[in-house]
Design a protein around this motif. Structure first.
Motif, PDB file in Angstrom:
ATOM      1  N   THR A 172     -13.216 -16.543  19.905  1.00 26.63           N
ATOM      2  CA  THR A 172     -12.149 -16.495  20.538  1.00 26.63           C
ATOM      3  C   THR A 172     -10.882 -16.871  19.335  1.00 26.63           C
ATOM      4  N   ARG A 173      -9.750 -16.182  19.741  1.00 23.45           N
ATOM      5  CA  ARG A 173      -8.488 -16.031  18.918  1.00 23.45           C
ATOM      6  C   ARG A 173      -7.498 -16.707  19.772  1.00 23.45           C
ATOM      7  N   SER A 174      -6.203 -16.900  19.236  1.00 24.15           N
ATOM      8  CA  SER A 174      -5.064 -17.376  19.952  1.00 24.15           C
ATOM      9  C   SER A 174      -4.652 -16.294  21.186  1.00 24.15           C
ATOM     10  N   GLY A 175      -4.531 -16.697  22.185  1.00 28.38           N
ATOM     11  CA  GLY A 175      -4.092 -15.911  23.493  1.00 28.38           C
ATOM     12  C   GLY A 175      -5.486 -15.458  24.380  1.00 28.38           C
ATOM     13  N   ASP A 176      -6.543 -15.812  23.700  1.00 27.12           N
ATOM     14  CA  ASP A 176      -7.663 -15.575  24.340  1.00 27.12           C
ATOM     15  C   ASP A 176      -7.858 -16.382  25.704  1.00 27.12           C
ATOM     16  N   LEU A 177      -8.243 -15.670  26.863  1.00 22.50           N
ATOM     17  CA  LEU A 177      -8.163 -16.562  28.058  1.00 22.50           C
ATOM     18  C   LEU A 177      -9.420 -16.398  28.997  1.00 22.50           C
ATOM     19  N   ALA A 178     -10.157 -17.376  29.284  1.00 25.15           N
ATOM     20  CA  ALA A 178     -11.667 -17.579  29.682  1.00 25.15           C
ATOM     21  C   ALA A 178     -11.173 -18.065  31.004  1.00 25.15           C
TER      22      ALA A 178
ATOM     23  N   GLY B 171     -15.858 -30.278  35.215  1.00 22.16           N
ATOM     24  CA  GLY B 171     -15.586 -31.308  36.403  1.00 22.16           C
ATOM     25  C   GLY B 171     -17.063 -31.606  36.913  1.00 22.16           C
ATOM     26  N   ALA B 172     -18.062 -31.831  36.181  1.00 25.25           N
ATOM     27  CA  ALA B 172     -19.377 -31.974  36.614  1.00 25.25           C
ATOM     28  C   ALA B 172     -19.697 -31.094  37.846  1.00 25.25           C
ATOM     29  N   GLY B 173     -19.074 -29.979  37.784  1.00 27.05           N
ATOM     30  CA  GLY B 173     -19.581 -28.882  38.912  1.00 27.05           C
ATOM     31  C   GLY B 173     -18.733 -29.245  40.251  1.00 27.05           C
ATOM     32  N   LYS B 174     -17.767 -29.990  40.285  1.00 26.11           N
ATOM     33  CA  LYS B 174     -17.136 -30.206  41.437  1.00 26.11           C
ATOM     34  C   LYS B 174     -15.680 -29.742  41.538  1.00 26.11           C
ATOM     35  N   VAL B 175     -15.549 -28.840  40.605  1.00 25.82           N
ATOM     36  CA  VAL B 175     -14.238 -27.851  40.862  1.00 25.82           C
ATOM     37  C   VAL B 175     -14.655 -26.390  41.076  1.00 25.82           C
ATOM     38  N   ASP B 176     -13.815 -25.870  41.398  1.00 18.32           N
ATOM     39  CA  ASP B 176     -13.871 -24.611  42.111  1.00 18.32           C
ATOM     40  C   ASP B 176     -13.945 -23.283  40.891  1.00 18.32           C
ATOM     41  N   GLY B 177     -13.280 -23.783  39.745  1.00 19.68           N
ATOM     42  CA  GLY B 177     -13.157 -23.064  38.621  1.00 19.68           C
ATOM     43  C   GLY B 177     -12.236 -23.643  37.553  1.00 19.68           C
ATOM     44  N   SER B 178     -12.316 -22.759  36.570  1.00 22.86           N
ATOM     45  CA  SER B 178     -11.448 -23.408  35.328  1.00 22.86           C
ATOM     46  C   SER B 178     -11.037 -22.386  34.399  1.00 22.86           C
ATOM     47  N   VAL B 179      -9.712 -22.627  33.672  1.00 25.42           N
ATOM     48  CA  VAL B 179      -9.203 -21.525  32.831  1.00 25.42           C
ATOM     49  C   VAL B 179      -9.483 -22.425  31.243  1.00 25.42           C
ATOM     50  N   VAL B 180      -9.692 -21.847  30.481  1.00 24.45           N
ATOM     51  CA  VAL B 180      -9.538 -22.230  28.864  1.00 24.45           C
ATOM     52  C   VAL B 180      -8.567 -21.133  28.244  1.00 24.45           C
ATOM     53  N   VAL B 181      -7.539 -21.587  27.704  1.00 25.79           N
ATOM     54  CA  VAL B 181      -6.679 -20.682  26.736  1.00 25.79           C
ATOM     55  C   VAL B 181      -6.948 -21.248  25.345  1.00 25.79           C
ATOM     56  N   ALA B 182      -7.218 -20.327  24.409  1.00 27.86           N
ATOM     57  CA  ALA B 182      -7.290 -20.457  23.131  1.00 27.86           C
ATOM     58  C   ALA B 182      -5.873 -20.472  22.628  1.00 27.86           C
ATOM     59  N   LEU B 183      -5.494 -21.683  21.762  1.00 26.13           N
ATOM     60  CA  LEU B 183      -4.265 -21.883  21.467  1.00 26.13           C
ATOM     61  C   LEU B 183      -4.015 -21.653  19.908  1.00 26.13           C
ATOM     62  N   PRO B 184      -2.962 -21.437  19.221  1.00 24.09           N
ATOM     63  CA  PRO B 184      -3.116 -20.903  17.848  1.00 24.09           C
ATOM     64  C   PRO B 184      -3.406 -22.162  16.778  1.00 24.09           C
ATOM     65  N   ILE B 185      -4.147 -21.954  15.669  1.00 27.98           N
ATOM     66  CA  ILE B 185      -4.476 -22.930  14.794  1.00 27.98           C
ATOM     67  C   ILE B 185      -2.957 -23.442  14.244  1.00 27.98           C
ATOM     68  N   ASP B 186      -3.068 -24.696  13.759  1.00 31.58           N
ATOM     69  CA  ASP B 186      -2.173 -25.354  13.214  1.00 31.58           C
ATOM     70  C   ASP B 186      -1.311 -24.817  11.939  1.00 31.58           C
ATOM     71  N   ARG B 187      -0.255 -24.088  12.079  1.00 23.20           N
ATOM     72  CA  ARG B 187       0.541 -23.533  10.819  1.00 23.20           C
ATOM     73  C   ARG B 187       1.492 -24.316  10.519  1.00 23.20           C
ATOM     74  N   TRP B 188       1.800 -25.280  11.467  1.00 26.62           N
ATOM     75  CA  TRP B 188       3.290 -26.090  11.222  1.00 26.62           C
ATOM     76  C   TRP B 188       3.279 -27.498  10.388  1.00 26.62           C
ATOM     77  N   THR B 189       2.064 -28.081  10.371  1.00 23.34           N
ATOM     78  CA  THR B 189       2.061 -29.347   9.834  1.00 23.34           C
ATOM     79  C   THR B 189       1.692 -29.278   8.275  1.00 23.34           C
ATOM     80  N   ALA B 190       1.939 -30.399   7.488  1.00 21.23           N
ATOM     81  CA  ALA B 190       1.710 -30.183   5.902  1.00 21.23           C
ATOM     82  C   ALA B 190       0.148 -29.880   5.758  1.00 21.23           C
ATOM     83  N   GLY B 191      -0.046 -28.971   5.130  1.00 18.73           N
ATOM     84  CA  GLY B 191      -1.281 -28.341   4.740  1.00 18.73           C
ATOM     85  C   GLY B 191      -2.003 -27.520   5.649  1.00 18.73           C
ATOM     86  N   GLY B 192      -1.162 -27.393   6.808  1.00 15.52           N
ATOM     87  CA  GLY B 192      -1.815 -26.372   7.862  1.00 15.52           C
ATOM     88  C   GLY B 192      -2.562 -25.054   7.433  1.00 15.52           C
ATOM     89  N   ASN B 193      -1.852 -24.498   6.663  1.00 18.28           N
ATOM     90  CA  ASN B 193      -2.229 -23.005   5.932  1.00 18.28           C
ATOM     91  C   ASN B 193      -3.397 -22.981   5.362  1.00 18.28           C
TER      92      ASN B 193
END
Length: 299
Positions: free
Chosen positions: A264-270, A205-227
């Motif tokens: 980071t891995r799925s579920g890691d929270l920053a 936010g160009a330093g204009k937000v008070d803070g933030s969160v990043v959640v690592a989501l799973p890799i794609d295992r559901w579309t063709a070729g994902g695995n």
């Protein structure tokens, strides 16, 4: 040359957790009136990977440890249940809920002016950065968004107390946690393509937000070729922070914050405090997904 510091693994962090004062369960209402009524609870899976008391203990302990290194961020491995995220993701990656929007930022984001790999669930007043947030995706993720807001409020309270800040400057709920609102929420899909493989060194936010969160989501295992194309191993990704104790760079002679790399891995929270430099590291294969939330603390 100063080498990046590898953050401790989940096992090392779990082993280091010590007893701290238990905090009460937090309950937070919506950040703003819903665009429409969010759906009822859609899953019997728990969103956080441990009890409410235990996750607040981990936050408190993590903040204290970060304070010793003068860091203003905290990454909690597996704070969000990977099993819950596995149940959440198929409609996003394979069911058409993820619809990236092409937006243009003045001056660009980390030198990328036209950003086209994120789908916005919630946007700032005035329709920034777009005027058409994805209501369906927002409703699908509502429980996760509310959980992140409660955890961010708990972390922010602890972080400000460790910083010696006057906590009376923000509005507090009945538990003493700050009242927070989500300014912007989006899901990003990184690919190996140019301008899509990373979000290089920046502040949120160009330093204009008070803070933030990043959640690592799973890799794609559901579309063709994902695995076949997706793996957390050997193809880049993760987060890097420039934060903490200032050290002298052996090459430049400049005094610089420590460079800390998280694999980071799925579920890691920053949790990220205001104006902390960080980046989503480049990937070379497959895709990586992340949920990002910018926050305002009510004063």
């Amino acid at each position: 040359t100063t080498q990046p510091t590898m953050a401790p693994s989940a096992t090392e962090i779990d082993a280091a957790e010590a007893d701290v004062t238990t905090t009460k369960d937090r309950q937070h209402g919506p950040s703003h009136p819903p665009l429409s009524t969010p759906p009822a609870k859609s899953s019997t899976l728990e969103i956080i990977s441990s009890s409410s008391d235990e996750i607040h203990k981990r936050i408190a302990k993590g903040v204290l440890r970060a304070k010793l290194s003068k860091r203003r961020h905290l990454v909690l491995p597996r704070a969000i249940s990977p099993e819950y995220l596995d149940a959440l993701m198929p409609p996003i990656v394979a069911g058409g809920l993820f619809e990236p929007q092409n937006v243009t930022y003045n001056g660009g984001v980390a030198n990328v002016k036209n950003w086209k790999i994120s789908c916005y669930l919630e946007v700032m007043e005035g329709g920034i950065p777009c005027t058409n947030p994805h209501e369906g995706l927002r409703n699908h993720c509502w429980e996760l968004l509310e959980t992140c807001s409660a955890l961010f409020a708990s972390w922010y309270r602890q972080q400000q107390a460790c910083n010696g800040a006057n906590t009376s400057k923000y509005k507090a709920d009945e538990n003493g946690d700050p009242a927070v609102s989500r300014l912007m929420t989006f899901i990003t899909r990184y690919t190996p393509a140019p301008d899509e493989n990373a979000l290089l060194k920046h502040v949120d936010g160009a330093g204009k937000v008070d803070g933030s969160v990043v959640v690592a989501l799973p890799i794609d295992r559901w579309t063709a070729g994902g695995n076949e194309t997706n793996s957390f191993e050997g193809h880049g990704g993760g987060l890097t922070f420039w934060d903490g104790r200032v050290r002298r760079n052996a090459d430049s002679g400049m005094r610089e914050p420590e460079e800390i790399l998280y694999d980071t891995r799925s579920g890691d929270l920053a949790f990220i405090d205001r104006a902390v430099w960080h980046q989503a590291n480049p990937i070379t294969r497959g895709t990586r997904w992340a949920l990002v939330i910018f926050y305002k603390v009510e004063r």
